[in-house]
Design a protein around this motif. Structure first.
Motif, PDB file in Angstrom:
ATOM      1  N   UNK A   2       0.839  -1.198   0.006  1.00  0.00           N
ATOM      2  CA  UNK A   2      -0.039  -0.056  -0.296  1.00  0.00           C
ATOM      3  C   UNK A   2       0.936   1.101   0.143  1.00  0.00           C
ATOM      4  N   UNK A   3       0.143   2.521  -0.546  1.00  0.00           N
ATOM      5  CA  UNK A   3       0.818   3.648  -0.500  1.00  0.00           C
ATOM      6  C   UNK A   3       1.537   4.096   0.877  1.00  0.00           C
ATOM      7  N   UNK A   4       0.694   3.835   1.868  1.00  0.00           N
ATOM      8  CA  UNK A   4       1.087   4.311   3.244  1.00  0.00           C
ATOM      9  C   UNK A   4       2.212   3.514   3.741  1.00  0.00           C
ATOM     10  N   UNK A   5       2.649   2.177   3.071  1.00  0.00           N
ATOM     11  CA  UNK A   5       3.722   1.561   3.913  1.00  0.00           C
ATOM     12  C   UNK A   5       5.129   2.120   3.235  1.00  0.00           C
ATOM     13  N   UNK A   6       4.722   2.897   1.940  1.00  0.00           N
ATOM     14  CA  UNK A   6       6.241   3.207   1.248  1.00  0.00           C
ATOM     15  C   UNK A   6       6.249   4.651   1.651  1.00  0.00           C
ATOM     16  N   UNK A  52       8.789  14.238   4.123  1.00  0.00           N
ATOM     17  CA  UNK A  52       8.389  13.084   4.294  1.00  0.00           C
ATOM     18  C   UNK A  52       7.325  12.648   2.873  1.00  0.00           C
ATOM     19  N   UNK A  53       7.962  11.734   2.011  1.00  0.00           N
ATOM     20  CA  UNK A  53       7.047  11.394   0.802  1.00  0.00           C
ATOM     21  C   UNK A  53       6.494  10.020   0.659  1.00  0.00           C
ATOM     22  N   UNK A  54       5.284  10.009   0.248  1.00  0.00           N
ATOM     23  CA  UNK A  54       4.762   8.694   0.107  1.00  0.00           C
ATOM     24  C   UNK A  54       4.900   8.008  -1.019  1.00  0.00           C
ATOM     25  N   UNK A  55       4.550   6.783  -1.349  1.00  0.00           N
ATOM     26  CA  UNK A  55       4.568   5.989  -2.514  1.00  0.00           C
ATOM     27  C   UNK A  55       4.058   6.829  -3.832  1.00  0.00           C
ATOM     28  N   UNK A  56       3.309   7.817  -3.596  1.00  0.00           N
ATOM     29  CA  UNK A  56       2.627   8.362  -4.653  1.00  0.00           C
ATOM     30  C   UNK A  56       3.370   9.806  -5.045  1.00  0.00           C
ATOM     31  N   UNK A  57       4.546   9.966  -4.450  1.00  0.00           N
ATOM     32  CA  UNK A  57       5.430  10.911  -4.449  1.00  0.00           C
ATOM     33  C   UNK A  57       4.855  12.459  -4.202  1.00  0.00           C
ATOM     34  N   UNK A  58       3.745  12.033  -3.336  1.00  0.00           N
ATOM     35  CA  UNK A  58       3.174  13.207  -2.439  1.00  0.00           C
ATOM     36  C   UNK A  58       3.843  13.412  -1.068  1.00  0.00           C
TER      37      UNK A  58
END
Length: 456
Positions: A2-6, A52-58
């Motif tokens: 999931x995106x939250x884990x990245x 801090x950047x998530x897996x969506x590059x946000x």
């Protein structure tokens, strides 16, 4: 996954043109450990952004910090801002694509004594730091090595299912309108938060600029007052010398007039003695005038010599004072070298030296400034408050005992009535903030200020 884990950590550096350098947090740790330097940042204070950047590059969290580099481009070894802790406990900021981020900056810092090492973002149209960070992360994120979630779900969200045998209570068009209304309400709330943050940053920037200008003005006033006192002292000395010379000149003129009268009386008495006496009289006058000129010249030379002696003595006194200051400085350096080494060892072990002063709050004192702090803690706190030492002492006396200072009698007593205490040193005005202009000299009753004091 999931995106939250990245989640990735990125460091961005700014200059006057915008973002000048980007790297991963692991590379930044190597700079902090002194393993590598950044020559382009040599002898500069650089603004940085921890993201801090998530897996969506946000971006989901951000800390805006400052760090100093020495003349070799090595990072300050005493720098100890806890970026991860600040990012974890920061308040809400603007929405950068993944909902409101957690933002720590000078205007909203969760740890008060780290506020001086943070900075406020620019949010002007065309020069918005948040937009610049968002665009750079999206553009250069893969090249920087940020982790990306390849399995993220990009499909549209599904409507919640309707239970069997249950009729829908809201028509689809009403549900869509309500959803749009909720989205608009959330969007307006985020815009209001961003506007509040922008107003707070502008107010803090304006307050700092006003404090710096007031501090510079006070320093200039003190320098000009010292120069004025020196010039007045020189003027008084020259005026006294001029008065003495005038007195001597008047005395000589009186002597000349007395001699002239005596000669005139003698000439009248001996008018019948012939031309020989007139010749002698003229010769005597010439000899007397010549003698007066010689005496005047001697006095002028003596005055000039005295003035040169005074100037030479002042120069010698200045040189001796400089030598005394140098000797004291060398003695202080030798005496404090051992203590300085101990303080540096303690600082290397991770200890921080923090002192509290009214108006300045908790002050973090680096080891190399400990001797300066111990020599004059009040002056050190005054500089942190952007005021002079005399101004800070005047405010401190008012802060500890906020009473009216208007003279109440010939014996030096003051009014002593309570006044509203000024909490910030650079907002305190001596002679204005420490007196009740509407209550003195007779201390008339003022129900308005009595109510304020009772409330406080």
């Amino acid at each position: 996954m999931s995106a939250s884990a990245v989640t990735s950590e990125a460091i961005l550096f700014f200059d006057h043109r915008g973002i000048s350098k980007s790297m991963l947090y692991s590379d930044f740790e190597a700079i902090l450990d002194g393993m590598v330097g950044v020559p382009e940042f040599a002898d500069k204070e650089v603004r940085g952004a921890y993201c801090l950047v998530n897996g969506h590059l946000k971006v989901t969290a951000m800390v805006l910090f400052t760090i100093d580099f020495d003349e070799d481009g090595m990072a300050d070894t005493t720098w100890n801002v806890p970026l991860r802790h600040l990012a974890e406990h920061a308040a809400q900021g603007p929405d950068m694509g993944a909902g409101p981020i957690r933002l720590a900056c000078r205007s909203q810092c969760p740890v008060a004594w780290h506020q001086d090492q943070l900075w406020d973002p620019g949010m002007k149209p065309g020069a918005n730091d948040f937009i610049a960070i968002r665009d750079l992360i999206l553009e250069r994120g893969p090249k920087m090595g940020l982790e990306i979630d390849d399995d993220m779900d990009t499909s549209a969200p599904k409507a919640p299912p309707v239970l069997a045998g249950q009729a829908p209570t809201v028509r689809p068009d009403e549900d869509e309108a309500r959803r749009k209304e909720d989205e608009e309400r959330v969007r307006l709330a985020r815009i209001i938060k961003e506007l509040r943050l922008r107003v707070q940053t502008l107010e803090n920037s304006q307050t700092e600029e006003v404090a710096k200008l007031r501090y510079a003005t006070q320093q200039k006033e003190e320098i000009l007052n010292a120069q004025l006192e020196k010039v007045l002292g020189q003027f008084k000395a020259l005026k006294a010398q001029n008065g003495a010379l005038r007195e001597q000149n008047d005395s000589l003129k009186a002597q000349v007039l007395s001699l002239n009268r005596s000669l005139e009386e003698q000439s009248h008495q001996s008018a019948n003695q012939g031309s020989e006496l007139e010749v002698l009289t003229e010769q005597y006058k010439l000899a007397l005038e010549q003698r007066l000129e010689e005496e005047r010249a001697k006095l002028s030379e003596q005055i000039h010599a005295k003035e040169m002696d005074v100037l030479t003595r002042d120069d010698l006194i200045g040189q001796l004072k400089e030598q005394i200051v140098d000797l004291k400085r060398n003695q202080a350096k030798e005496a404090n070298s051992g203590a300085q080494k101990v303080l540096e060892k303690l600082e290397d072990l991770g200890l921080s030296f923090i002192a509290f002063h009214p108006g300045a709050g908790h002050i973090s004192i680096p080891a190399e400034q400990m001797a300066e702090y111990m020599e004059n803690p009040v002056a050190f706190a005054a500089r942190k408050c952007l005021v002079t030492e005399d101004h800070y002492r005047a405010w401190l006396a008012h802060y500890e005992n906020p009473v009216c200072q208007v003279s109440a009698g010939v014996d030096g007593q003051v009014c002593g009535k309570r006044v509203i205490r000024v909490e910030v040193p650079n907002q305190f005005k001596p002679g204005v903030s420490d007196r009740n202009a509407n209550r003195c000299p007779n201390c008339r009753n003022d129900s308005a200020i009595d109510n304020v004091l009772k409330f406080r």
